[in-house]
Design an enzyme around this catalytic site. Sequence first.
Site, PDB file in Angstrom:
ATOM      1  N   TYR A   1     -14.218  16.819 -19.952  1.00  6.86           N
ATOM      2  CA  TYR A   1     -13.478  15.636 -19.188  1.00  6.86           C
ATOM      3  C   TYR A   1     -12.107  15.720 -18.970  1.00  6.86           C
ATOM      4  O   TYR A   1     -11.597  15.522 -18.071  1.00  6.86           O
ATOM      5  CB  TYR A   1     -14.022  14.240 -19.996  1.00  6.86           C
TER       6      TYR A   1
ATOM      7  N   LYS B   1     -10.048  15.820 -15.729  1.00  6.14           N
ATOM      8  CA  LYS B   1      -8.991  14.849 -15.374  1.00  6.14           C
ATOM      9  C   LYS B   1      -7.590  15.563 -15.389  1.00  6.14           C
ATOM     10  O   LYS B   1      -6.706  14.964 -14.701  1.00  6.14           O
ATOM     11  CB  LYS B   1      -9.153  13.763 -16.352  1.00  6.14           C
TER      12      LYS B   1
END
Length: 248
Positions: free
Chosen positions: A152, A156
């Site tokens: 993640y 991001k």
Amino acid sequence: MGRMDERIAIVTGAGRGIGRGIAEKLAAEGATVVATDVDGDTARDTAAALGGSAVGLATDVADRASVDETVADVRARFGRIDVLVNNAGWDKAGPFVDSDPADWDKVIRINLYGVLHTSKAVLPIMAEQGGGRVVNLASDAGRVGSSGEAVYSAAKGGVIAFTKTCAREMARHRIGVNCVCPGPTDTALFAEFAGDDPKLREALTRAIPLRRLAQPEDLAGAVAFLASDEAAYITGQTLSVSGGLTMS
């Protein structure tokens, strides 16, 4: 008069949490909001709650054909797209060495490819119009890392870098592209991610200088500003909304 009057705004992942908060704020500022979500029922619920000309559409940002269909629908209905808020996201917590590569694919498809898909569909429309505003939701995990969120964080971080490059490429078309990085936010997704563990919630709250988790409306204010003409001279920037948890 609202600062978003007569603007057509697409908000992805608007069925709940931060996305719904953003949709509510943009609508309150005068925008006509297109709320999209992979769960079409929640997208339609958001649109119904907003009233006016708001529309809720089932859209899977991980599926380029789904995104293209939605963008074509919005253009057919309204003739233009002034604001794109890339909010849809997903994560599954756990140490990287124990992670399932199938989950890597899902995390990257939703969090990174989702932003690529919508941007590819919408940016040419904004360029043709002669302007627009894009706000991408990344995460402080992409700036400083976050234990249990390795892939993640990578996705991001990619969104942050992509935002800067799009800002450079689209500036000549008067399209502003900026990034908002939420810190820990009190949403249903956070509860799922944390297993609604009160000890984790308490530890995070203690670590945040403002001594509380973010609420969706805390993010919505920052997004609405960056989506407005008040931010006309701001592009390529990354703004953390984290109660001081991270500072740069």
